[in-house]
Design an enzyme around this catalytic site. Structure first.
Site, PDB file in Angstrom:
ATOM      1  N   LYS A  75      -2.496 -16.926  -7.642  1.00 20.37           N
ATOM      2  CA  LYS A  75      -2.833 -17.267  -6.254  1.00 20.37           C
ATOM      3  C   LYS A  75      -4.298 -16.921  -5.980  1.00 20.37           C
ATOM      4  O   LYS A  75      -5.030 -17.701  -5.377  1.00 20.37           O
ATOM      5  CB  LYS A  75      -1.910 -16.515  -5.282  1.00 20.37           C
ATOM      6  CG  LYS A  75      -0.494 -17.074  -5.273  1.00 20.37           C
ATOM      7  CD  LYS A  75       0.493 -16.162  -4.562  1.00 20.37           C
ATOM      8  CE  LYS A  75       1.923 -16.660  -4.792  1.00 20.37           C
ATOM      9  NZ  LYS A  75       2.961 -15.780  -4.256  1.00 20.37           N
ATOM     10  N   GLN A 100       3.946 -10.028  -1.646  1.00 19.35           N
ATOM     11  CA  GLN A 100       4.613 -10.585  -2.834  1.00 19.35           C
ATOM     12  C   GLN A 100       6.014  -9.979  -2.985  1.00 19.35           C
ATOM     13  O   GLN A 100       6.172  -8.756  -2.968  1.00 19.35           O
ATOM     14  CB  GLN A 100       3.763 -10.302  -4.084  1.00 19.35           C
ATOM     15  CG  GLN A 100       4.316 -10.908  -5.353  1.00 19.35           C
ATOM     16  CD  GLN A 100       4.360 -12.440  -5.335  1.00 19.35           C
ATOM     17  OE1 GLN A 100       3.409 -13.100  -4.930  1.00 19.35           O
ATOM     18  NE2 GLN A 100       5.474 -13.011  -5.765  1.00 19.35           N
ATOM     19  N   ASP A 137       3.333 -17.539   3.999  1.00 20.17           N
ATOM     20  CA  ASP A 137       4.537 -17.823   3.204  1.00 20.17           C
ATOM     21  C   ASP A 137       5.608 -18.515   4.054  1.00 20.17           C
ATOM     22  O   ASP A 137       6.563 -19.076   3.523  1.00 20.17           O
ATOM     23  CB  ASP A 137       5.128 -16.521   2.645  1.00 20.17           C
ATOM     24  CG  ASP A 137       4.715 -16.265   1.197  1.00 20.17           C
ATOM     25  OD1 ASP A 137       4.355 -17.235   0.508  1.00 20.17           O
ATOM     26  OD2 ASP A 137       4.770 -15.101   0.768  1.00 20.17           O
TER      27      ASP A 137
END
Ligand code: NAP
Length: 294
Positions: A52, A96, A119
């Site tokens: 990412k 994460q 997200d």
């Protein structure tokens, strides 16, 4: 059978984003800034976060990584989230997953400012998704919708069967596919571990999305001739013929299934790169809103 090339399509999206970032910088604006919080040293999470960050930088965005030891308390993590919520230089951030077992994931996700939740996991963003409102859509289903549209796959009026009902893939995928939108408008069935005859449901699909988390789960007898198959799964399986000792496979038994399909996403090079591209699209969205609100 046609391969749906997620790698090439994701590269095209990244080019578009890079051009937009460059034009904002030319206008005197700062670069978009994505941050990531990584707790512990899980190997797969390390790889995802590194990818990412690399992709962010490749399109001219700023990325920062906040690393914490697996032993930090939930309170320390919530404080780190609160810091990023308030940091005006950060447009969006991710925490994460998975988190260490002593943390309450729902509580952690709820602590993220929905305006910075790139997200799309916060209940406010999930709620907007259900209502069909503009929101941050979880990156994997968002990437798949973009992939199908850009690959010219017709979805309107088609029968779509989604295998898996997780909050991050299966459920949002089903919602997006059933939206009243020319690039959706499918009739959707969701299958899960309690589905009575999953193979029979899958065989009815014009578009079959496999997000089960089991390597090679979808076999040829579960696929209708001419179907479009989207393979979300990603697994490392031992392969002694490879230098690194493994290869990546999906939830679909590709060799068996591909000859029956009109189109199929490969693993790797299908959904994976599109997930990253979608995260970058979400970061741009957060940035545009943030910059225009100033
Ligand atoms: P998950 O949270 O484990 O959910 C799996 C879903 O599949 C659940 O709804 C489960 O049903 C269902 N399921 C499991 N075994 C089943 C069986 N034997 N029969 C019927 N249904 C079954 O997984 P996820 O996070 O959605 O991820 C799915 C896959 O996609 C994984 O391989 C993951 O690594 C991959 N993934 C890839 C990307 C990418 O960028 N390529 C991104 C995210 C995830 P129940 O709800 O009944 O338990």
């Amino acid at each position: 059978m046609r391969l749906i090339d997620g790698k090439t399509i994701s590269e095209a999206i990244k080019k578009e984003i890079a051009a937009e970032v460059a034009s904002m910088i030319d206008k005197g604006k700062r670069a978009p800034h994505m941050a990531a919080i990584l707790v512990g040293n899980d190997g797969a999470s390390e790889t995802y976060v590194a990818s990412k960050e690399k992709n962010c930088r490749s399109v001219g965005m700023t990325s920062s990584l906040y690393r914490y030891d697996a032993g930090i308390s939930e309170k320390e993590l919530l404080d780190a989230i609160s810091f990023l919520n308030q940091d005006d230089d950060v447009d969006g951030f991710i925490v994460q997953l998975p988190l260490p077992k002593h943390m309450d994931v729902d509580k952690v996700i709820r602590a993220i400012d929905p305006e910075k939740d790139i997200d799309g996991f916060h209940p406010v963003n999930m709620g907007c998704l259900v209502l069909g409102e503009d929101t941050f859509v979880p990156a994997t289903p968002y990437g798949i919708m973009e992939l199908l549209e850009r690959a010219g796959i017709e979805t309107s009026g088609k029968k779509c069967v989604v295998l898996g009902r997780s909050n991050i893939v299966g459920t949002p995928m089903a919602l997006l596919m059933s939206r009243n939108n020319p690039h959706a408008n499918a009739t959707v069935t969701i299958c899960h571990s309690k589905t009575a005859d999953l193979a029979a449901e899958a065989r009815m699909a014009d578009i079959l999305v496999a997000a089960i988390g089991k390597p090679g789960f979808v076999t040829a007898d579960m696929v209708k001739e001419g179907a479009v198959v989207v393979d979300v799964g990603i697994h490392r399986v031992e392969d002694k013929t490879r230098q690194n000792g493994f290869r990546l496979v999906g939830d679909v038994d590709f060799d068996q299934v591909a000859p029956k399909c009109s189109a199929i996403t490969p693993v790797p090079g299908g959904v994976g790169p599109m997930t990253i591209a979608a995260l970058l699209m979400n970061t741009m969205k957060a940035y545009r809103k943030h910059i225009s609100a100033r």
